[in-house]
Write an enzyme that holds these catalytic residues in place. Sequence first.
Site, PDB file in Angstrom:
ATOM      1  CG  HIS A  85      46.940  36.357  44.425  1.00 31.25           C
ATOM      2  ND1 HIS A  85      47.665  36.005  45.543  1.00 31.25           N
ATOM      3  CD2 HIS A  85      45.779  35.660  44.490  1.00 31.25           C
ATOM      4  CE1 HIS A  85      46.985  35.123  46.251  1.00 31.25           C
ATOM      5  NE2 HIS A  85      45.840  34.893  45.633  1.00 31.25           N
TER       6      HIS A  85
ATOM      7  CB  SER B   1      46.731  32.522  43.564  1.00 29.67           C
ATOM      8  OG  SER B   1      45.647  31.610  43.436  1.00 29.67           O
TER       9      SER B   1
ATOM     10  CE  LYS C 163      44.778  36.852  48.555  1.00 29.50           C
ATOM     11  NZ  LYS C 163      43.333  36.573  48.686  1.00 29.50           N
TER      12      LYS C 163
END
Length: 443
Positions: free
Chosen positions: A262, A234, A294
């Site tokens: 992610h 990230s 996310k």
Amino acid sequence: MGLGDTLRQQLAANALKRQLDRATDAAATPGVSEAQAAASAQTRSARSRFEVMPQYQQVRLMRELGETLRVESPFFRVHDGIAGATTQIGGRDYVNFANYSYLGFAGDPVIASRAKAAIDRYGTSASASRIVAGERPVHRELERALAAFYETDDCVAFVSGHATNVTVIGSLFGPGDLIVHDALAHNSIVQGAQLSGAKRLSFAHNDWQALDDLLTRVRREYRNVLIAIEGLYSMDGDLPDLERFCEVKERHGAFLLVDEAHSLGVLGATGRGIREHCGVASERVDLWMGTMSKTLAGCGGFIAGCQPLADMLRNLAPGFLYSVGLAPALAEASLAALEALIAQPERVARLRERGHQFLAEARAAGLNVGTSAGYAVVPVIAGSSVKAAQWANALFEEGINVQPIFYPAVEEKAARLRFFICSTHEAEQISRTVAAVARLAAG
């Protein structure tokens, strides 16, 4: 504030500590006067104040640095409305590069309606740990869907992504074991390793050969070994060669954890993460970790893997056993988002187009994007914390919201702006943003 000012403040803090230590010693010495005893008591009281702790001194110095340099803090700005490609702050609209809704599901009306229906059915909280009285049908529905998505036996959902790594690593491994992680691994992995009591070592970022060499030297000294890497990093937006890491794990008889916080919904033609991107079979990874904050439009974390692993976590992991169950509305939202991800792979393709566009245009403009692969996360290296803050504030004035990353989160020379790209960003928004950053970089 220069280095000399910082050093003087540190020397002053050290002098205060020595003064406090001497005062405490004096308080324990027989024959001291009443006034001396009172002064010592006052000193002891001072030692129990939070403002004398080193952590607070660090926060204070950061504030003073900003005031001295006249750089307004870009943090804790209050956003209104739904997080997405745009946001509203103080009544003004901004192009937003500071959110994780990679596929735009956080504001999707179908997902929101299912979460609202879950509130009507279950209320706003599970109101107990799942093992006691907090279990709801939607919890197991979400876990079964995630297990099917990852092609594993089972999955366990936790109320926090950070806590997932902390409690899982901390409960599965202990003294006599070894945890080796990428040098840029997320704080949650490091915290979990520290909690476990196992030996902790790191290897150079994405360097599977360094890991192989390390385990060749020390593997025989430990009972269990865990290798912890991430699917998409990230901070830098780059990714590991999963096939090579699997080979190292198999060669040395270790467990492999891949943090997909992610990369889920981002990598692979259909968003199935790094295993799809690299063409690696699911069973070659022992612990698939992910978060639901996310791509999955909710909150919490999960571990997908074999049945014995899931059974241990469900019955023994403190972060599951002693924590309230995931809010049913959030579980329903993440389940709906997962189903939408599977049904709408075109969102993944659009995200890939936008990320690659940002990366290509930034490179063409001469910006330093480090090792980013252009999948959802693209940093622009500013070279100093001050410059990163100044750039972020200048962009904010132009209607662009992006967060800077300072030392010590990264090395001072690697201070940066970190852009999170969403499938809902328009091509024009990306081009305008890159052009604005390029103007700042040109001075």
